[in-house]
Design an enzyme around this catalytic site. Structure first.
Site, PDB file in Angstrom:
ATOM      1  N   LYS A  89      -0.635   4.825   4.790  1.00 23.92           N
ATOM      2  CA  LYS A  89      -1.652   3.950   5.160  1.00 23.92           C
ATOM      3  C   LYS A  89      -1.181   3.670   6.691  1.00 23.92           C
ATOM      4  CE  LYS A  89      -4.128  -0.458   4.927  1.00 23.92           C
ATOM      5  NZ  LYS A  89      -5.223   0.035   5.170  1.00 23.92           N
ATOM      6  N   HIS A 142       0.541  -1.251  -0.021  1.00 22.85           N
ATOM      7  CA  HIS A 142       0.023   0.051   0.086  1.00 22.85           C
ATOM      8  C   HIS A 142       1.075   1.034  -0.015  1.00 22.85           C
ATOM      9  CE1 HIS A 142      -3.316  -2.721   1.016  1.00 22.85           C
ATOM     10  NE2 HIS A 142      -4.059  -1.815   0.852  1.00 22.85           N
TER      11      HIS A 142
HETATM   12  P1  NAP Z   1      -7.453   9.310   4.850  1.00 21.44           P
HETATM   13  O1  NAP Z   1      -6.977  10.016   3.654  1.00 21.44           O
HETATM   14  O2  NAP Z   1      -6.384   9.706   6.088  1.00 21.44           O
HETATM   15  O3  NAP Z   1      -8.856  10.001   5.265  1.00 21.44           O
HETATM   16  C1  NAP Z   1      -9.473   9.756   6.444  1.00 21.44           C
HETATM   17  C2  NAP Z   1     -10.251  11.099   6.638  1.00 21.44           C
HETATM   18  O4  NAP Z   1     -11.173  11.115   7.850  1.00 21.44           O
HETATM   19  C3  NAP Z   1      -9.179  12.019   6.945  1.00 21.44           C
HETATM   20  O5  NAP Z   1      -9.555  13.431   5.902  1.00 21.44           O
HETATM   21  C4  NAP Z   1      -9.342  12.451   8.179  1.00 21.44           C
HETATM   22  O6  NAP Z   1      -9.241  14.027   8.611  1.00 21.44           O
HETATM   23  C5  NAP Z   1     -10.942  12.308   8.387  1.00 21.44           C
HETATM   24  N1  NAP Z   1     -11.312  12.199   9.865  1.00 21.44           N
HETATM   25  C6  NAP Z   1     -10.574  11.926  11.185  1.00 21.44           C
HETATM   26  N2  NAP Z   1     -11.253  11.770  12.216  1.00 21.44           N
HETATM   27  C7  NAP Z   1     -12.478  12.233  11.383  1.00 21.44           C
HETATM   28  C8  NAP Z   1     -13.699  12.423  12.285  1.00 21.44           C
HETATM   29  N3  NAP Z   1     -13.783  12.518  13.864  1.00 21.44           N
HETATM   30  N4  NAP Z   1     -14.894  12.864  11.550  1.00 21.44           N
HETATM   31  C9  NAP Z   1     -14.843  12.908  10.165  1.00 21.44           C
HETATM   32  N5  NAP Z   1     -13.546  12.618   9.676  1.00 21.44           N
HETATM   33  C10 NAP Z   1     -12.414  12.176  10.491  1.00 21.44           C
HETATM   34  O7  NAP Z   1      -7.606   7.826   4.764  1.00 21.44           O
HETATM   35  P2  NAP Z   1      -8.042   6.923   3.380  1.00 21.44           P
HETATM   36  O8  NAP Z   1      -7.047   6.505   2.546  1.00 21.44           O
HETATM   37  O9  NAP Z   1      -9.164   7.734   2.862  1.00 21.44           O
HETATM   38  O10 NAP Z   1      -8.612   5.794   4.420  1.00 21.44           O
HETATM   39  C11 NAP Z   1      -9.384   5.977   5.242  1.00 21.44           C
HETATM   40  C12 NAP Z   1      -9.917   4.345   6.091  1.00 21.44           C
HETATM   41  O11 NAP Z   1     -10.326   3.660   4.905  1.00 21.44           O
HETATM   42  C13 NAP Z   1      -8.502   3.907   6.372  1.00 21.44           C
HETATM   43  O12 NAP Z   1      -8.931   2.998   7.392  1.00 21.44           O
HETATM   44  C14 NAP Z   1      -8.139   2.739   5.182  1.00 21.44           C
HETATM   45  O13 NAP Z   1      -7.530   1.718   5.665  1.00 21.44           O
HETATM   46  C15 NAP Z   1      -9.697   2.280   4.555  1.00 21.44           C
HETATM   47  N6  NAP Z   1      -9.778   2.101   3.325  1.00 21.44           N
HETATM   48  C16 NAP Z   1     -11.033   1.006   3.268  1.00 21.44           C
HETATM   49  C17 NAP Z   1     -11.039   0.465   1.937  1.00 21.44           C
HETATM   50  C18 NAP Z   1     -12.160  -0.490   1.782  1.00 21.44           C
HETATM   51  O14 NAP Z   1     -12.457  -1.020   0.621  1.00 21.44           O
HETATM   52  N7  NAP Z   1     -12.806  -1.021   2.834  1.00 21.44           N
HETATM   53  C19 NAP Z   1     -10.326   1.073   0.837  1.00 21.44           C
HETATM   54  C20 NAP Z   1      -9.444   2.121   1.014  1.00 21.44           C
HETATM   55  C21 NAP Z   1      -8.926   2.589   2.448  1.00 21.44           C
HETATM   56  P3  NAP Z   1      -7.262  14.266   8.898  1.00 21.44           P
HETATM   57  O15 NAP Z   1      -6.498  13.850   7.677  1.00 21.44           O
HETATM   58  O16 NAP Z   1      -7.676  15.787   9.237  1.00 21.44           O
HETATM   59  O17 NAP Z   1      -7.030  13.573   9.999  1.00 21.44           O
END
Ligand code: NAP
Length: 268
Positions: A159, A155
């Site tokens: 991550k 990844h």
């Molecule tokens: P990311 O870019 O860090 O996005 C997460 C977002 O959530 C950030 O903007 C973060 O803000 C925000 N956040 C943090 N606390 C919050 C709250 N209390 N309320 C609302 N928003 C909040 O990460 P990502 O790559 O999108 O991934 C997010 C999650 O999804 C991870 O756990 C990843 O492993 C998972 N994921 C799952 C799949 C699937 O198919 N299931 C696919 C891809 C990713 P800040 O950056 O300001 O902290």
């Protein structure tokens, strides 16, 4: 038209989800949240997603966002997911959870909530990965104990959890297919003079770097031959489209903990 709220709307997945909802004729973005203090609060979700102004500003009050949505889609961090889960329960709104890295206590709480609320929880929403889950199970049953099985994942550098939720799910599927206890079989690191490989183990290898969207391989190594089943994601849109499909499916379902196998009708 299904009204969808997005938690974590400024994140990598959040922005992609906003675009996926806007392009889906059956869905409408109802609300978008970020955490308190986020510099994106007040910004337009469509502008952030690069698809033009949608008229939906990011808010830091999940209660309001949940109230105006039929279903909440959460791709954030485990702590935020658990807060959102409690709010969805109080409001009686189903939720699709893509956040990975939930600990055992959080997963127990999620299972309890699913007794009264419809929830889709999936470590990976891509159709290809969910088919991969079935293929690796079939291969493990066919190859049996004669092959050593390892799971390799890669990844992007941002991550925060490892191994990925998808890799762990692959391990659970492989352990179940081989009648092994997953917690005993899983080996997460090897270093030094550790001796010969124990046949009952399932090893995990993790790669982190650059902008790799997500790659997973189940490797079956036998004597004289080796089988590898690999899935490579090249765009987050595959996860976003799957999560939107899950959200549409979930509205109207009875309480329960579902995953993408249910959404895609792959459950045997
Ligand atoms: P990311 O870019 O860090 O996005 C997460 C977002 O959530 C950030 O903007 C973060 O803000 C925000 N956040 C943090 N606390 C919050 C709250 N209390 N309320 C609302 N928003 C909040 O990460 P990502 O790559 O999108 O991934 C997010 C999650 O999804 C991870 O756990 C990843 O492993 C998972 N994921 C799952 C799949 C699937 O198919 N299931 C696919 C891809 C990713 P800040 O950056 O300001 O902290």
């Amino acid at each position: 038209m299904v009204k969808i709220g997005i938690s974590g709307a400024a994140g990598r997945m959040g922005r992609t989800l906003v675009a996926a909802i806007a392009h889906n004729p059956h869905t409408r973005l109802a609300a978008a949240t970020e955490h308190q203090g986020s510099r994106w609060v007040g910004a337009d979700a469509g502008d952030l997603a690069g698809i033009g102004t949608l008229g939906v500003s990011l808010v830091d009050e999940p209660e309001t966002a949940i109230a105006s949505s039929d279903v909440l889609v959460d791709f954030t961090v485990p702590e935020a997911t658990m807060v959102n889960l409690a709010l969805c329960r109080a409001a009686g709104k189903p939720t699709v959870i893509g956040t990975t890295g939930l600990d055992q206590a959080q997963r127990r709480e999620l299972s309890r909530t699913a007794e009264v609320l419809p929830i889709v929880l999936a470590p990976n929403f891509s159709v290809g990965v969910n088919l991969t889950f079935r293929l690796i199970e079939l291969a493990a049953r066919a190859l049996g104990e004669d092959f050593d099985i390892e799971v390799i994942e890669a990844h992007h550098r941002h991550k925060i959890d490892a191994p990925s939720g998808t890799a762990l799910r692959m391990g659970e599927i492989l352990a179940a297919a081989l009648d092994r206890d997953f917690d005993t079989a899983a080996v997460y690191s090897r270093k030094g003079c550790i001796g010969e490989r124990d046949k009952k183990t399932i090893g995990f290898a993790t790669v982190r770097g650059g902008d790799i969207v997500g790659e997973h391989t189940a490797l079956y190594a036998g004597l004289g031959e080796r089988l590898e089943i690999t899935h490579r994601a090249s765009s987050r849109m595959t996860f976003a489209n799957g999560a939107v499909r899950a959200a549409v499916w979930l509205v109207g379902q009875t309480a329960g903990l579902y995953d993408m196998q249910d959404v895609l009708g792959l459950r045997s």
